[in-house]
Design an enzyme around this catalytic site. Sequence first.
Site, PDB file in Angstrom:
ATOM      1  N   LYS A  90     -16.488  10.295  -8.296  1.00 28.04           N
ATOM      2  CA  LYS A  90     -17.739   9.888  -9.067  1.00 28.04           C
ATOM      3  C   LYS A  90     -19.152   9.842  -8.402  1.00 28.04           C
ATOM      4  CE  LYS A  90     -17.333   5.078  -8.739  1.00 28.04           C
ATOM      5  NZ  LYS A  90     -18.677   4.447  -8.109  1.00 28.04           N
ATOM      6  N   HIS A 129      -8.635  10.045   4.524  1.00 26.97           N
ATOM      7  CA  HIS A 129      -9.416  11.087   5.069  1.00 26.97           C
ATOM      8  C   HIS A 129      -9.729  10.777   6.558  1.00 26.97           C
ATOM      9  CE1 HIS A 129     -10.361  12.244   1.178  1.00 26.97           C
ATOM     10  NE2 HIS A 129     -11.227  13.349   1.537  1.00 26.97           N
TER      11      HIS A 129
END
Lengths: 178, 280
Positions: A102, A37
């Site tokens: 998650k 990222h």
Amino acid sequence: MKKLYFPLKEEKELEKIRVGDEVLINGEILTARDEAHRKLVEIIKIGRKLPVNLKNSLIYYTGPSPTPNGKIVGSIGPTTSKRMDELTIPLLKFGLKATMGKGGRSKEIVKAFKRFKVIYLITFGGCGAYLSQFVKKIELVCFEELGPEAIYKLIVENFPAIVGIDIFGNDFFDKIKV
Amino acid sequence: MKKIYSNEIIERMSEKLIEINYKLPDEIKKYIEDAYFVEKEKYSKKYLKIILENLKYAEKNKIPICQDTGLTIVFVELGGEVNIELGNYKNLVEVISEGVKMGSQKGFLRKSVVDPITRKNTETNTPPIIHFLISEFKEKFKITLISKGFGSENASRIKMLNPTEGKEGIENFIIQTVKESGSLPCPPLFIGVGIGGSFEKSAILSKYALTKIGNENSEYRKWEKKIVEKINKLGIGPGGFGGKITCFDLKIESYPTHIAGLPVAINICCWAHRVGSFEL
């Protein structure tokens, strides 16, 4: 159970998806976590072309364990999505349509996902062995030097998840503080 | 004088590291099985069921339970009359590191260790974090290891409380830490609490406390159980999906401290508490 196919053929497929829905993911999805990222955002900042097509795509926050001999993939469960929050927003205008990981996410992400019509899927933390059954192929896309943090393309079949954020700004974790 | 060969240590380290990553200890698994029957919340129950299937799948297919095979934490209990035949290794730290490197390779464990600034991967999962404890038993050589995932390590906190804050202050800090971490560290949690000593001592105690999960005969057992009950009233539940069980268990280790202070460290561990030990 609803099935979703990636890359999405049409954006409107996400209109029928609501928080709490159990969904099965099919097709081609991408993996990326912290360092990938950071690199993507750096490339965007200096105005160069992204090494991966994000149009209508799903990014799964995971860094798989090495593939044992004779197997398709190692353990491949989700990492904590919240760490990717700030670095996700610059990717949205490139057509990213879904993320999977998650745990809960920030209010800013919920707002941004509503604006760009993006969903967030929760899958099962710590269950990388179980989840490896639904991965049929893994292939390197870019950032090989990052090892487990590289961007991979996965072919998945009926990969299970729960909708955490829908395109209407609903957040699964709203009642329970992140 | 007891004699131990470096190759023995390396082999056993490597085996144990692989074993704990493929199969949780029975006493850890028991907490999950029990929770599955207690938890009623739809998604939480489903999650616990998948966790149990995951454990079965990992053990049967010999792959890691979780792709985050952790940073290896090692506690070495060493007696005063143990002689280690080092061979080509410089010291015991190198020997233990070699065991971690071997286990990570043989067991297809993820290479998760990087330089903290450049983020360059060491490619070997070394160095591990090693704590040496001097044993009162002269010929003791015991290694306890934890494969510590960082989703939960990131939720850990340390605080220097005022000495007058006492037990209530400690409890509040624990509850606040768990509440803030919510769904992020893969609850239901195992929690190690280190109380007292100095800033760094409390942190090491909190990690050591995680090696004591399952011990029912500790000094603070009643208090530990009371805190677990309080945490479970938060309603975070398995995976943050809501429900009765947010914390499986909590262990406290303490050490005398200074009159002006009350250091408290809280080490959070996910449900996949990969811990094991061996003696030579």
